[in-house]
Scaffold this active site. Structure first.
Site, mmCIF file in Angstrom:
data_model
loop_
_atom_site.group_PDB
_atom_site.id
_atom_site.type_symbol
_atom_site.label_atom_id
_atom_site.label_comp_id
_atom_site.label_asym_id
_atom_site.label_seq_id
_atom_site.Cartn_x
_atom_site.Cartn_y
_atom_site.Cartn_z
ATOM 1 N N LYS A 126 0.639 -1.368 0.045
ATOM 2 C CA LYS A 126 0.060 0.050 0.104
ATOM 3 C C LYS A 126 0.828 1.377 0.126
ATOM 4 O O LYS A 126 0.422 2.063 -0.712
ATOM 5 C CB LYS A 126 -0.946 0.025 1.238
ATOM 6 C CG LYS A 126 -1.788 -1.280 1.288
ATOM 7 C CD LYS A 126 -2.625 -1.424 0.004
ATOM 8 C CE LYS A 126 -3.303 -2.802 0.227
ATOM 9 N NZ LYS A 126 -3.858 -3.414 -1.313
ATOM 10 N N GLY A 174 -8.446 -4.349 3.645
ATOM 11 C CA GLY A 174 -9.602 -4.913 4.416
ATOM 12 C C GLY A 174 -9.427 -4.562 6.042
ATOM 13 O O GLY A 174 -9.941 -5.034 7.005
ATOM 14 N N GLY A 175 -8.811 -3.274 6.288
ATOM 15 C CA GLY A 175 -8.582 -2.973 7.743
ATOM 16 C C GLY A 175 -7.960 -3.550 8.686
ATOM 17 O O GLY A 175 -7.704 -2.857 9.702
ATOM 18 N N ILE A 213 -9.333 10.813 7.679
ATOM 19 C CA ILE A 213 -10.446 11.295 7.180
ATOM 20 C C ILE A 213 -11.591 10.875 7.772
ATOM 21 O O ILE A 213 -11.810 9.771 7.865
ATOM 22 C CB ILE A 213 -10.595 10.789 5.659
ATOM 23 C CG1 ILE A 213 -9.336 11.036 4.844
ATOM 24 C CG2 ILE A 213 -11.705 11.602 4.964
ATOM 25 C CD1 ILE A 213 -8.796 12.634 4.543
ATOM 26 N N ARG A 302 -8.449 -6.635 -9.973
ATOM 27 C CA ARG A 302 -9.266 -8.086 -10.255
ATOM 28 C C ARG A 302 -10.814 -7.561 -10.542
ATOM 29 O O ARG A 302 -11.056 -6.368 -10.546
ATOM 30 C CB ARG A 302 -9.249 -8.760 -8.960
ATOM 31 C CG ARG A 302 -10.001 -8.020 -7.923
ATOM 32 C CD ARG A 302 -10.456 -8.842 -6.808
ATOM 33 N NE ARG A 302 -11.240 -8.081 -5.728
ATOM 34 C CZ ARG A 302 -10.822 -7.218 -4.939
ATOM 35 N NH1 ARG A 302 -9.600 -7.213 -4.500
ATOM 36 N NH2 ARG A 302 -11.590 -6.663 -4.029
ATOM 37 N N ARG A 346 -25.838 -7.971 -1.570
ATOM 38 C CA ARG A 346 -25.224 -9.323 -1.204
ATOM 39 C C ARG A 346 -25.723 -10.073 -0.376
ATOM 40 O O ARG A 346 -26.024 -9.620 0.808
ATOM 41 C CB ARG A 346 -23.893 -9.004 -0.692
ATOM 42 C CG ARG A 346 -22.846 -8.257 -1.481
ATOM 43 C CD ARG A 346 -21.571 -8.166 -1.213
ATOM 44 N NE ARG A 346 -20.330 -7.302 -1.912
ATOM 45 C CZ ARG A 346 -19.372 -7.458 -2.030
ATOM 46 N NH1 ARG A 346 -18.720 -8.319 -0.969
ATOM 47 N NH2 ARG A 346 -18.531 -6.452 -2.612
#
Ligand code: MV4
Length: 460
Positions: A126, A174-175, A213, A302, A346
């Site tokens: 990242k 994903g945190g 943020i 992806r 979902r």
């Protein structure tokens, strides 16, 4: 189909789908429409799965555990070689963002329908991804130049920048390994716990820092790049409704979007993709603050779960486009704007009344909704047993209409028609969400689910 497309498609007579569930079926469907033969791979737990039956050929690649089947690179390469597959579509999850797998496919002269190993590595780290995007001129959250040396370094940078800050694991996503820090006296404890969490999860505890943020929106831009360095965007998806970093529902257009913001974010996403000569379908994720300032967050290399809502509003088959660009077809170069409104729910085999606890088991009764503007992407059928080994998502219900209000009304109607017995599902959650005043007003951020409480079930 043009002559060029026909000629190029001769390159891919047969595609192996290295995945399971609804996405395997989704890819098989497009291959069939394009006249391409398909090979399914499956684990022992998926012998009765529809992707096995709908593919032209199927190869068992191991036992139920993902690590011994859908993640087992040698078994998948062997299946591709035995069946003479020209290309592999990895779907999402599993090996879709595994740079080693992408490289091994290339070494075996099997076309990996996705990003190159180098692109996956660049975006998977990242801090490197952020540095690359900064160089490309894409707006990024102000923060540390590269990695933090230690807690003292973290405190020094945070003091200069001003609290609150966010520390993030460079191997994260994903945190995991991420902490919001509001004051210096909390830094040491939070820094240490983030390093420990990241080390345990990724074997890499390296951290970087950003300004926090507060209550951002998660808005992502779909892009497609070709082999000639050209990229286009297909507008946004708002994915702010998440629980523990799992998306629950997505929509496009975003209720927070303006024409001006879409143009700026689309331009930034194309710039990002072209800077790294990105090939294939990808997503640039942005954080958007309350002043509609946007910042690069991550890039997904992806096809994503939520891709159908984009397909619905611009009338475009993203899997077909992935196959075409992988075969060397150039993109047209124009960008695409939403013509309709689309929402995806979902449907997970989880109990929303019980902290979303997984609920695998046999589906005893199934009625699938239909009608105008309703799309269902699913691999389940009446009598199907949901194995406990994999992700709990069993279906995606997508409604599309001229306006947001109509798409919501269609979703309510479709959710009311949907009957699944034998397992608990998130259908009641979505039905209640579709009545929530803040959702109806389009007034939601990534903090929305923090205060969610289910109403008691309706008696019927
Ligand atoms: C942030 C943020 C606020 N400020 N970065 C969450 C996943 C990870 N990849 C990045 N995430 C965030 N990064 C800064 N500087 C808030 C989040 C965040 C979040 C982002 C998107 C969707 C849901 C989220 C839930 C909590 C926190």
């Amino acid at each position: 189909m043009s002559n060029l497309e026909l000629k190029i498609l001769k390159m891919f007579k047969k595609i192996l789908i290295a995945n399971r569930g609804e996405i395997a079926l989704r890819v098989i469907r497009t291959c069939k429409e394009m006249g391409i033969k398909t090979v399914a791979v499956y684990s022992k737990a998926d012998e009765e799965s529809l992707h096995v039956r709908f593919a032209d050929e199927a190869v068992c690649i191991g036992p139920a555990a993902s690590s011994e089947s859908y993640l087992k690179i040698p078994n998948i390469i062997a299946a591709a070689e035995i069946t003479n597959a020209d290309a592999i579509h990895p779907g999402y999850g599993f090996l879709s963002e595994n740079s080693k797998f992408s490289r091994i496919c290339a070494e075996h002269e099997i076309k990996f329908i996705g990003a190159s190993g180098d692109q996956i590595d660049k975006m998977g780290d990242k801090a490197t991804a952020k540095q690359t995007m900064k160089e490309a001129g894409v707006p990024c959250v102000p923060g540390s130049e590269g990695l933090l040396k230690d807690v003292a370094d973290a405190k020094k940078i945070a003091k200069k920048m001003g609290y609150p800050v966010m520390i993030k694991a460079t191997a994260g996503g994903g945190g995991k390994g991420m902490r919001a820090v509001f004051s210096e006296d909390k830094m040491e404890e939070l820094f240490d716990s983030a390093v420990n969490e990241a080390t345990a999860a990724f074997g890499n505890g390296a951290m970087y820092m950003e300004k926090l943020i507060e209550e951002p929106r998660h808005i992502e831009i779909q892009i497609v790049g070709d082999q000639y360095g050209k990229a286009c965007h297909l507008s946004e998806r708002d994915c702010s409704i998440q629980r523990r970093h799992q998306k629950l529902t997505e929509e496009t257009p975003s209720p927070f979007m303006t024409d001006k913001l879409r143009e700026a974010m689309g331009e930034a996403a194309v710039k990002a993709a072209e800077y790294i000569k990105y090939e294939g379908a990808g997503t640039i994720e942005f954080l958007v603050d309350k002043h509609r300032k946007f910042y690069f967050m991550e890039m997904n290399t992806r096809i994503q779960v939520e891709h159908p809502i984009t397909e619905q509003v611009i009338d475009y088959d993203l899997i077909r486009e992935q196959i075409l660009v992988a075969a060397g077809v150039p993109i047209s170069g124009k960008n695409y704007l939403p013509k309709l409104h689309s929402i995806e729910c979902r449907i997970n085999a989880e109990d929303p009344y019980n902290n979303f606890r997984p609920s695998p088991g046999r589906i005893t009764t199934l009625h699938i909704p239909g009608g105008h503007g309703v799309r269902m992407d699913t691999h389940v059928y009446s009598g199907y047993s949901i194995p406990p080994n994999y992700d709990s998502m069993i279906a995606k219900l997508i409604t599309t209409a001229q306006t947001r209000e109509e798409a919501i009304n269609k979703m309510k109607r479709a959710l009311d028609e949907f009957v699944i017995e034998g397992v608990k599902t998130t259908i009641p959650f979505h039905r209640q969400l579709m009545d929530h005043p803040d959702y109806l007003a389009g007034n939601y951020t990534t903090a929305f689910m923090n205060n969610w409480k289910m109403n008691p079930p309706k008696e019927d």
